[in-house]
Design a protein around this motif. Structure first.
Motif, PDB file in Angstrom:
ATOM      1  N   PHE A 271      26.609  44.739  14.120  1.00 17.97           N
ATOM      2  CA  PHE A 271      27.258  43.487  14.494  1.00 17.97           C
ATOM      3  C   PHE A 271      28.433  43.761  15.431  1.00 17.97           C
ATOM      4  O   PHE A 271      28.611  43.081  16.448  1.00 17.97           O
ATOM      5  CB  PHE A 271      27.729  42.741  13.237  1.00 17.97           C
ATOM      6  CG  PHE A 271      28.436  41.457  13.540  1.00 17.97           C
ATOM      7  CD1 PHE A 271      27.718  40.297  13.810  1.00 17.97           C
ATOM      8  CD2 PHE A 271      29.821  41.401  13.568  1.00 17.97           C
ATOM      9  CE1 PHE A 271      28.371  39.108  14.108  1.00 17.97           C
ATOM     10  CE2 PHE A 271      30.487  40.219  13.863  1.00 17.97           C
ATOM     11  CZ  PHE A 271      29.755  39.069  14.126  1.00 17.97           C
ATOM     12  N   ALA A 272      29.252  44.763  15.097  1.00 14.98           N
ATOM     13  CA  ALA A 272      30.432  45.093  15.908  1.00 14.98           C
ATOM     14  C   ALA A 272      30.034  45.506  17.320  1.00 14.98           C
ATOM     15  O   ALA A 272      30.678  45.097  18.296  1.00 14.98           O
ATOM     16  CB  ALA A 272      31.241  46.193  15.226  1.00 14.98           C
ATOM     17  N   ALA A 273      28.984  46.301  17.444  1.00 14.83           N
ATOM     18  CA  ALA A 273      28.531  46.737  18.770  1.00 14.83           C
ATOM     19  C   ALA A 273      27.978  45.560  19.571  1.00 14.83           C
ATOM     20  O   ALA A 273      28.266  45.424  20.761  1.00 14.83           O
ATOM     21  CB  ALA A 273      27.479  47.831  18.628  1.00 14.83           C
ATOM     22  N   ASP A 274      27.203  44.707  18.922  1.00 16.39           N
ATOM     23  CA  ASP A 274      26.675  43.519  19.607  1.00 16.39           C
ATOM     24  C   ASP A 274      27.794  42.603  20.066  1.00 16.39           C
ATOM     25  O   ASP A 274      27.764  42.082  21.190  1.00 16.39           O
ATOM     26  CB  ASP A 274      25.717  42.749  18.693  1.00 16.39           C
ATOM     27  CG  ASP A 274      24.391  43.454  18.469  1.00 16.39           C
ATOM     28  OD1 ASP A 274      24.070  44.404  19.222  1.00 16.39           O
ATOM     29  OD2 ASP A 274      23.673  43.065  17.524  1.00 16.39           O
ATOM     30  N   LEU A 275      28.787  42.406  19.203  1.00 14.11           N
ATOM     31  CA  LEU A 275      29.920  41.553  19.559  1.00 14.11           C
ATOM     32  C   LEU A 275      30.712  42.161  20.717  1.00 14.11           C
ATOM     33  O   LEU A 275      31.158  41.450  21.619  1.00 14.11           O
ATOM     34  CB  LEU A 275      30.821  41.321  18.341  1.00 14.11           C
ATOM     35  CG  LEU A 275      32.000  40.391  18.535  1.00 14.11           C
ATOM     36  CD1 LEU A 275      31.546  38.998  18.978  1.00 14.11           C
ATOM     37  CD2 LEU A 275      32.830  40.301  17.253  1.00 14.11           C
ATOM     38  N   ALA A 276      30.881  43.471  20.711  1.00 16.75           N
ATOM     39  CA  ALA A 276      31.581  44.134  21.816  1.00 16.75           C
ATOM     40  C   ALA A 276      30.832  43.913  23.134  1.00 16.75           C
ATOM     41  O   ALA A 276      31.446  43.549  24.138  1.00 16.75           O
ATOM     42  CB  ALA A 276      31.734  45.628  21.535  1.00 16.75           C
ATOM     43  N   ARG A 277      29.527  44.117  23.109  1.00 15.57           N
ATOM     44  CA  ARG A 277      28.721  43.912  24.325  1.00 15.57           C
ATOM     45  C   ARG A 277      28.864  42.484  24.842  1.00 15.57           C
ATOM     46  O   ARG A 277      29.086  42.253  26.020  1.00 15.57           O
ATOM     47  CB  ARG A 277      27.251  44.210  24.050  1.00 15.57           C
ATOM     48  CG  ARG A 277      26.852  45.629  24.285  1.00 15.57           C
ATOM     49  CD  ARG A 277      25.341  45.804  24.237  1.00 15.57           C
ATOM     50  NE  ARG A 277      24.770  45.495  22.929  1.00 15.57           N
ATOM     51  CZ  ARG A 277      24.748  46.328  21.898  1.00 15.57           C
ATOM     52  NH1 ARG A 277      25.278  47.522  22.009  1.00 15.57           N
ATOM     53  NH2 ARG A 277      24.202  45.968  20.752  1.00 15.57           N
ATOM     54  N   SER A 278      28.722  41.515  23.927  1.00 16.81           N
ATOM     55  CA  SER A 278      28.780  40.116  24.352  1.00 16.81           C
ATOM     56  C   SER A 278      30.188  39.702  24.788  1.00 16.81           C
ATOM     57  O   SER A 278      30.346  38.714  25.484  1.00 16.81           O
ATOM     58  CB  SER A 278      28.260  39.191  23.247  1.00 16.81           C
ATOM     59  OG  SER A 278      29.137  39.183  22.150  1.00 16.81           O
ATOM     60  N   SER A 279      31.183  40.475  24.380  1.00 17.62           N
ATOM     61  CA  SER A 279      32.575  40.198  24.759  1.00 17.62           C
ATOM     62  C   SER A 279      33.002  40.970  25.998  1.00 17.62           C
ATOM     63  O   SER A 279      34.156  40.887  26.419  1.00 17.62           O
ATOM     64  CB  SER A 279      33.512  40.557  23.596  1.00 17.62           C
ATOM     65  OG  SER A 279      33.194  39.811  22.452  1.00 17.62           O
ATOM     66  N   GLY A 280      32.102  41.759  26.562  1.00 19.67           N
ATOM     67  CA  GLY A 280      32.432  42.545  27.746  1.00 19.67           C
ATOM     68  C   GLY A 280      33.328  43.727  27.441  1.00 19.67           C
ATOM     69  O   GLY A 280      34.069  44.180  28.309  1.00 19.67           O
ATOM     70  N   LEU A 281      33.255  44.243  26.214  1.00 16.37           N
ATOM     71  CA  LEU A 281      34.077  45.375  25.794  1.00 16.37           C
ATOM     72  C   LEU A 281      33.205  46.622  25.647  1.00 16.37           C
ATOM     73  O   LEU A 281      31.993  46.535  25.486  1.00 16.37           O
ATOM     74  CB  LEU A 281      34.770  45.068  24.463  1.00 16.37           C
ATOM     75  CG  LEU A 281      35.713  43.865  24.485  1.00 16.37           C
ATOM     76  CD1 LEU A 281      36.130  43.482  23.069  1.00 16.37           C
ATOM     77  CD2 LEU A 281      36.940  44.169  25.342  1.00 16.37           C
ATOM     78  N   VAL A 282      33.835  47.771  25.682  1.00 12.85           N
ATOM     79  CA  VAL A 282      33.163  49.047  25.512  1.00 12.85           C
ATOM     80  C   VAL A 282      33.195  49.409  24.029  1.00 12.85           C
ATOM     81  O   VAL A 282      34.209  49.216  23.357  1.00 12.85           O
ATOM     82  CB  VAL A 282      33.867  50.153  26.328  1.00 12.85           C
ATOM     83  CG1 VAL A 282      33.208  51.506  26.105  1.00 12.85           C
ATOM     84  CG2 VAL A 282      33.892  49.787  27.805  1.00 12.85           C
ATOM     85  N   CYS A 283      32.086  49.944  23.523  1.00 14.82           N
ATOM     86  CA  CYS A 283      32.007  50.367  22.126  1.00 14.82           C
ATOM     87  C   CYS A 283      31.560  51.825  22.089  1.00 14.82           C
ATOM     88  O   CYS A 283      30.597  52.204  22.763  1.00 14.82           O
ATOM     89  CB  CYS A 283      31.023  49.483  21.356  1.00 14.82           C
ATOM     90  SG  CYS A 283      30.956  49.827  19.586  1.00 14.82           S
ATOM     91  N   SER A 284      32.261  52.610  21.287  1.00 14.94           N
ATOM     92  CA  SER A 284      31.981  54.034  21.212  1.00 14.94           C
ATOM     93  C   SER A 284      32.088  54.514  19.773  1.00 14.94           C
ATOM     94  O   SER A 284      32.868  53.984  18.982  1.00 14.94           O
ATOM     95  CB  SER A 284      32.992  54.786  22.093  1.00 14.94           C
ATOM     96  OG  SER A 284      32.848  56.175  21.967  1.00 14.94           O
ATOM     97  N   ASP A 285      31.324  55.537  19.463  1.00 19.93           N
ATOM     98  CA  ASP A 285      31.390  56.205  18.166  1.00 19.93           C
ATOM     99  C   ASP A 285      32.048  57.563  18.402  1.00 19.93           C
ATOM    100  O   ASP A 285      31.372  58.523  18.797  1.00 19.93           O
ATOM    101  CB  ASP A 285      29.985  56.364  17.593  1.00 19.93           C
ATOM    102  CG  ASP A 285      29.953  57.110  16.274  1.00 19.93           C
ATOM    103  OD1 ASP A 285      30.942  57.789  15.925  1.00 19.93           O
ATOM    104  OD2 ASP A 285      28.928  57.028  15.588  1.00 19.93           O
ATOM    105  N   PRO A 286      33.362  57.661  18.184  1.00 23.31           N
ATOM    106  CA  PRO A 286      34.055  58.921  18.457  1.00 23.31           C
ATOM    107  C   PRO A 286      33.627  60.065  17.541  1.00 23.31           C
ATOM    108  O   PRO A 286      33.692  61.227  17.932  1.00 23.31           O
ATOM    109  CB  PRO A 286      35.531  58.586  18.232  1.00 23.31           C
ATOM    110  CG  PRO A 286      35.610  57.119  18.257  1.00 23.31           C
ATOM    111  CD  PRO A 286      34.285  56.606  17.822  1.00 23.31           C
ATOM    112  N   GLN A 287      33.173  59.749  16.331  1.00 26.67           N
ATOM    113  CA  GLN A 287      32.761  60.810  15.405  1.00 26.67           C
ATOM    114  C   GLN A 287      31.496  61.501  15.910  1.00 26.67           C
ATOM    115  O   GLN A 287      31.384  62.719  15.834  1.00 26.67           O
ATOM    116  CB  GLN A 287      32.523  60.232  14.015  1.00 26.67           C
ATOM    117  CG  GLN A 287      33.817  59.762  13.354  1.00 26.67           C
ATOM    118  CD  GLN A 287      33.558  58.936  12.119  1.00 26.67           C
ATOM    119  OE1 GLN A 287      32.727  58.026  12.106  1.00 26.67           O
ATOM    120  NE2 GLN A 287      34.273  59.254  11.049  1.00 26.67           N
ATOM    121  N   ASP A 288      30.540  60.710  16.409  1.00 26.41           N
ATOM    122  CA  ASP A 288      29.305  61.266  16.946  1.00 26.41           C
ATOM    123  C   ASP A 288      29.418  61.555  18.437  1.00 26.41           C
ATOM    124  O   ASP A 288      28.459  62.006  19.062  1.00 26.41           O
ATOM    125  CB  ASP A 288      28.121  60.323  16.707  1.00 26.41           C
ATOM    126  CG  ASP A 288      27.629  60.354  15.275  1.00 26.41           C
ATOM    127  OD1 ASP A 288      27.990  61.295  14.532  1.00 26.41           O
ATOM    128  OD2 ASP A 288      26.886  59.447  14.894  1.00 26.41           O
TER     129      ASP A 288
END
Length: 119
Positions: free
Chosen positions: A97-114
């Motif tokens: 959900f967080a990644a989808d919301l970031a995409r739809s909001s024009g934001l970058v989403c990253s998994d720093p652990q991986d």
């Protein structure tokens, strides 16, 4: 154990390595020390998350229903960066959900652990 995501406002990095570099620079600048007020876009993003799953203690629901590892969630935001954790047992649905919301909001989403950019 928690699962962490980073979301920020800015251009999308070219690849995983670039995303990690951008995240580390933003983290050093905005999350160390006193921090800053979240930008309006980041604040709106966090509001979208807590609309889906309220902050811990914000309602009468069992805290076990929330995926957030701490609260209030907005305290994990500074300037254009939001770095937050989810309890491992509930991270899959919340992270999607967080990644989808970031995409739809024009934001970058990253998994720093991986060390990967989520596209």
């Amino acid at each position: 154990m928690s699962y962490d995501l980073a979301v920020w406002a800015g251009p999308s990095p070219a690849d995983d390595a670039a995303a990690l570099e951008v995240f580390e620079g933003l983290y050093d600048r905005f999350m160390r020390g006193e921090g800053q007020s979240p930008t309006p876009r980041i604040r709106q993003y966090v509001e979208g998350l807590v609309t889906r799953w309220p902050d811990l203690g914000d309602d009468d629901e069992d805290e076990d229903a929330s995926p957030w590892s701490d609260s209030p969630l907005i305290n994990n935001a500074s300037g254009p960066l939001f770095y937050f954790g989810m309890v491992f047992s509930k991270y899959q649905e919340a992270a999607e959900f967080a990644a989808d919301l970031a995409r739809s909001s024009g934001l970058v989403c990253s998994d720093p652990q991986d060390r990967r950019l989520i596209t």
